[in-house]
Design an enzyme around this catalytic site. Structure first.
Site, PDB file in Angstrom:
ATOM      1  N   GLN A   1     -64.970  83.332  42.266  1.00 41.10           N
ATOM      2  CA  GLN A   1     -64.776  83.363  40.818  1.00 41.10           C
ATOM      3  C   GLN A   1     -66.090  83.404  40.036  1.00 41.10           C
ATOM      4  OE1 GLN A   1     -61.651  80.034  41.144  1.00 41.10           O
ATOM      5  NE2 GLN A   1     -60.962  81.182  39.370  1.00 41.10           N
TER       6      GLN A   1
ATOM      7  N   ARG B   1     -68.410  70.385  42.159  1.00 42.40           N
ATOM      8  CA  ARG B   1     -67.505  70.927  43.183  1.00 42.40           C
ATOM      9  C   ARG B   1     -67.626  72.454  43.197  1.00 42.40           C
ATOM     10  NH1 ARG B   1     -61.268  72.352  43.069  1.00 42.40           N
ATOM     11  NH2 ARG B   1     -61.187  73.085  45.200  1.00 42.40           N
TER      12      ARG B   1
ATOM     13  N   HIS C   1     -61.705  78.585  49.461  1.00 43.77           N
ATOM     14  CA  HIS C   1     -61.072  78.766  48.154  1.00 43.77           C
ATOM     15  C   HIS C   1     -60.695  80.251  48.029  1.00 43.77           C
ATOM     16  CE1 HIS C   1     -60.750  76.841  43.935  1.00 43.77           C
ATOM     17  NE2 HIS C   1     -60.128  77.996  43.869  1.00 43.77           N
TER      18      HIS C   1
ATOM     19  N   ASN D   1     -58.411  74.823  49.440  1.00 47.47           N
ATOM     20  CA  ASN D   1     -57.974  74.697  48.064  1.00 47.47           C
ATOM     21  C   ASN D   1     -56.557  75.248  47.924  1.00 47.47           C
ATOM     22  OD1 ASN D   1     -58.633  74.260  45.100  1.00 47.47           O
ATOM     23  ND2 ASN D   1     -57.925  76.375  45.085  1.00 47.47           N
ATOM     24  N   GLU D   2     -55.635  74.379  47.560  1.00 46.49           N
ATOM     25  CA  GLU D   2     -54.291  74.767  47.134  1.00 46.49           C
ATOM     26  C   GLU D   2     -53.525  75.661  48.112  1.00 46.49           C
ATOM     27  OE1 GLU D   2     -54.615  76.391  43.185  1.00 46.49           O
ATOM     28  OE2 GLU D   2     -55.144  74.456  42.342  1.00 46.49           O
TER      29      GLU D   2
ATOM     30  N   ASN E   1     -55.152  68.845  42.445  1.00 45.91           N
ATOM     31  CA  ASN E   1     -55.377  69.826  41.384  1.00 45.91           C
ATOM     32  C   ASN E   1     -54.116  69.836  40.545  1.00 45.91           C
ATOM     33  OD1 ASN E   1     -57.744  70.485  42.656  1.00 45.91           O
ATOM     34  ND2 ASN E   1     -57.173  72.583  43.158  1.00 45.91           N
TER      35      ASN E   1
ATOM     36  N   TYR F   1     -52.399  70.686  36.426  1.00 46.61           N
ATOM     37  CA  TYR F   1     -52.644  71.278  35.114  1.00 46.61           C
ATOM     38  C   TYR F   1     -51.575  70.965  34.083  1.00 46.61           C
ATOM     39  CZ  TYR F   1     -56.484  73.986  37.063  1.00 46.61           C
ATOM     40  OH  TYR F   1     -57.674  74.340  37.629  1.00 46.61           O
TER      41      TYR F   1
ATOM     42  N   GLU G   1     -59.299  69.243  40.262  1.00 44.01           N
ATOM     43  CA  GLU G   1     -59.146  70.261  39.202  1.00 44.01           C
ATOM     44  C   GLU G   1     -58.164  69.768  38.162  1.00 44.01           C
ATOM     45  OE1 GLU G   1     -58.057  74.359  40.153  1.00 44.01           O
ATOM     46  OE2 GLU G   1     -59.470  74.306  41.837  1.00 44.01           O
TER      47      GLU G   1
ATOM     48  N   TRP H   1     -61.678  71.632  35.527  1.00 42.53           N
ATOM     49  CA  TRP H   1     -61.816  73.053  35.820  1.00 42.53           C
ATOM     50  C   TRP H   1     -61.937  73.767  34.496  1.00 42.53           C
ATOM     51  CZ3 TRP H   1     -62.441  75.837  40.219  1.00 42.53           C
ATOM     52  CH2 TRP H   1     -62.381  77.237  40.071  1.00 42.53           C
TER      53      TRP H   1
ATOM     54  N   GLU I   1     -60.656  84.779  36.638  1.00 43.86           N
ATOM     55  CA  GLU I   1     -59.422  84.009  36.769  1.00 43.86           C
ATOM     56  C   GLU I   1     -58.383  84.829  37.559  1.00 43.86           C
ATOM     57  OE1 GLU I   1     -58.580  80.992  36.616  1.00 43.86           O
ATOM     58  OE2 GLU I   1     -56.404  81.206  36.549  1.00 43.86           O
ATOM     59  N   TRP I   2     -58.749  85.221  38.758  1.00 40.67           N
ATOM     60  CA  TRP I   2     -57.852  85.873  39.710  1.00 40.67           C
ATOM     61  C   TRP I   2     -57.052  87.012  39.074  1.00 40.67           C
ATOM     62  CZ3 TRP I   2     -60.074  84.358  43.882  1.00 40.67           C
ATOM     63  CH2 TRP I   2     -60.541  83.052  44.012  1.00 40.67           C
TER      64      TRP I   2
HETATM   65  C1  PNW Z   1     -56.108  77.011  40.423  1.00 38.68           C
HETATM   66  N1  PNW Z   1     -49.958  78.420  38.905  1.00 38.68           N
HETATM   67  O1  PNW Z   1     -55.203  78.051  40.583  1.00 38.68           O
HETATM   68  C2  PNW Z   1     -57.298  77.416  41.265  1.00 38.68           C
HETATM   69  O2  PNW Z   1     -57.717  76.457  42.196  1.00 38.68           O
HETATM   70  C3  PNW Z   1     -58.451  77.943  40.484  1.00 38.68           C
HETATM   71  O3  PNW Z   1     -59.200  78.801  41.293  1.00 38.68           O
HETATM   72  C4  PNW Z   1     -57.958  78.574  39.196  1.00 38.68           C
HETATM   73  O4  PNW Z   1     -58.959  79.237  38.499  1.00 38.68           O
HETATM   74  C5  PNW Z   1     -57.334  77.474  38.360  1.00 38.68           C
HETATM   75  O5  PNW Z   1     -56.323  76.790  39.075  1.00 38.68           O
HETATM   76  C6  PNW Z   1     -56.753  77.925  37.033  1.00 38.68           C
HETATM   77  O6  PNW Z   1     -55.677  78.792  37.239  1.00 38.68           O
HETATM   78  C7  PNW Z   1     -53.916  78.067  40.126  1.00 38.68           C
HETATM   79  O7  PNW Z   1     -49.483  79.562  38.713  1.00 38.68           O
HETATM   80  C8  PNW Z   1     -53.368  79.317  39.864  1.00 38.68           C
HETATM   81  O8  PNW Z   1     -49.244  77.384  38.737  1.00 38.68           O
HETATM   82  C9  PNW Z   1     -52.069  79.421  39.463  1.00 38.68           C
HETATM   83  C10 PNW Z   1     -51.289  78.282  39.315  1.00 38.68           C
HETATM   84  C11 PNW Z   1     -51.833  77.037  39.573  1.00 38.68           C
HETATM   85  C12 PNW Z   1     -53.147  76.932  39.975  1.00 38.68           C
END
Ligand code: PNW
Length: 493
Positions: A25, A82, A128, A174-175, A314, A316, A380, A430, A437-438
């Site tokens: 990233q 991190r 990651h 990671n995840e 992690n 959100y 995160e 984060w 952002e992917w």
């Molecule tokens: C995480 N969802 O990804 C990743 O660890 C990071 O690399 C990323 O930039 C960050 O969160 C913010 O998106 C996610 O769809 C991507 O629920 C998608 C989801 C959750 C986490």
């Protein structure tokens, strides 16, 4: 509550805080110093895979600008940072018999030295999401248990040998949920496999995510076994995994929606946390998938159970959960942010899956603590302000919604520690900088630092100032005084 009556804070003296990033990233420089491609290189270049059609070739140029990045981390006064190591920089072709790239080792070695020289503790993720493309081509990467486990463990060994004298905090993966579901189920992340033939010529969303998840767990556990058997005694570090998982809240009080919320927790977080901390897959997952959920042998389970020194979290957002639907990747649960009375759960972020709801963070911390009884490292947590990318920079820097988000989560974290007695040892918002952002490309910005992609200049947003100048010293002060945040910053709880 009167200060004298408050429970004693359990924030440890060595509570870690800092910011988080990941190699693909931020690094860019994808074709220098012997790096080979990762699965994200080609995937992000295929038309339609990223929102803005952009890729990771330059990103935030951090492979070249690393000294500037460290200078900014120093300015922010973080205690830890991190970041992740790029597997295709260390072993370009990825496999256990493939050559190691000395230039890749050298770069991370210098980076780690520079962090330590500046008093910043490296918190390192081994994987990651940037799998060497060669392994995907050779044997379909994470789908091939017999190969990937051994190749991942060898990669981990190379990293422990090269960096373990200096790195004392390791995250294996990671995840795993994102790796499995987004990469092999929904097909929106590399390698983009899915049953949806509009998306991908190959893939089976009804089997592959569960196979991949299984193999990620085994790879993680075997790397931890290696670390504990051959490195831990001399290097003295900690190693664990970090899982994504958002709080699942019943839509209302009906028994079916209460059950739906638990199903959602089992399928997203329990899928990985239950085997790793409790030694079994959740019953719900087994029932839903039958023999499509691979079994662990008793011998494998012995390696997996207890294979993380801590709980890496992690998180959100919070989802309101309604029973229904047939989406197995979401536990046959319908997610919404709209309450029964029509109001929204919280402030909407730029990405559809994220609203701000700090009470959910506190509830999740309590759930994880009660269920797994492991110290929690929040690795995160963050927010993308709606339309931030369309604003002139000066306006984008005033990221009020992100400040509000971090105000809420900081309070939730402190309440969980001080009032609920949850053992939390680290907090990494984060992200350190806006970055790739992917599937969103550069449209969605998660940074506390604004990146001007024309010049690569970094500009601290209000949220960075907020976290750094107000809250982080305050967390330490609260820790020192053994009181909660509200007593130090009035009106915050
Ligand atoms: C995480 N969802 O990804 C990743 O660890 C990071 O690399 C990323 O930039 C960050 O969160 C913010 O998106 C996610 O769809 C991507 O629920 C998608 C989801 C959750 C986490």
């Amino acid at each position: 509550m009167n200060t004298a009556d408050l429970p004693v804070s359990k924030l440890p003296k060595d509570f870690l805080w800092g910011f988080a990033t990941a190699s693909f990233q931020i690094e860019g420089s994808t074709d220098v110093d012997g790096r080979a491609k990762s699965i994200w290189d080609d995937f992000s270049k295929q038309p339609g895979k990223t929102q803005d059609g952009r890729n990771g070739d330059i990103a935030t140029d951090s492979y070249r600008l690393w000294k500037d990045d460290i200078a900014l981390l120093v300015k922010y006064g973080v205690k830890s940072y991190r970041f992740s190591i790029s597997w295709p920089r260390i072993i370009p072709l990825g496999g256990r018999n493939d050559p190691i790239n000395p230039k890749g080792i050298e770069w991370y070695s210098n980076f780690i030295d520079a962090l330590l020289d500046n008093g910043i503790i490296p918190f390192v993720t081994l994987y990651h999401w940037d799998l060497p493309q060669a392994l995907h081509e050779r044997y379909k990467g994470w789908l091939n248990k017999d190969e990937i486990v051994q190749d991942y463990v060898r990669y981990a060994r190379v990293c422990f040998e090269a960096f373990g004298g200096r790195v004392k905090h390791w995250l294996t993966m990671n995840e795993p949920w994102c790796i499995s579901v987004l990469g092999y189920g929904r097909g929106i992340h590399a390698p983009g496999r899915s049953s949806d033939r509009h998306r991908s010529p190959e893939g089976d969303s009804s089997t592959e995510p569960w196979i991949v998840g299984h193999n990620v767990i085994l790879s993680h556990a075997n790397a931890v076994k290696l670390y504990r058997e051959e490195f831990k005694e001399t290097q003295g570090g900690q190693i664990g995994i970090t899982l994504n998982g958002d709080w699942a809240m019943p839509y209302d009080n009906s028994p079916k929606n209460i059950a739906a919320a638990q199903q959602a927790m089992d399928a997203a977080l329990g899928w990985f946390a239950d085997p790793i901390y409790l030694g079994r897959y959740p019953t719900f997952l087994k029932k839903m998938l039958g023999d499509r959920l691979p079994d662990f042998t008793p011998e494998e389970l012995r390696v997996i159970k207890g294979s993380s020194d801590f709980y890496g979290m992690n998180t959100y957002t919070t989802n309101l959960c309604k029973a229904g639907g047939d989406d197995e990747l979401q536990a046959k649960v319908i997610y919404t942010f709209t309450r029964p009375d029509g109001t929204q759960l919280g402030t909407q972020a730029h990405c559809g899956w994220l609203q701000d709801y700090p009470d959910g963070f506190r509830a999740l911390l309590n759930y994880v603590w009660k269920r797994y009884r492991m110290p929690i490292y929040v690795t995160e947590n963050g927010f993308a302000v709606k339309n931030e990318n369309s604003k002139p920079m000066k306006e984008a820097l005033l990221d009020h919604d992100r400040v509000q988000y971090f105000r809420g989560t900081t309070n939730a974290l402190l309440s969980a520690v001080v009032e609920d007695g949850v053992d939390i040892r680290a907090y990494f918002p984060w992200s350190f900088v806006d970055n790739f952002e992917w599937a969103d490309g550069y449209v969605t910005r998660f940074g506390v630092t604004y990146v001007d992609y024309e010049t690569q200049a970094r500009h601290p947003k209000e949220s960075a100032k907020f976290l750094v100048k107000v809250y982080f010293p305050v967390i330490l002060l609260c820790c020192f005084l053994k009181v909660p945040l509200a007593t130090v910053v009035p009106g915050t709880c």
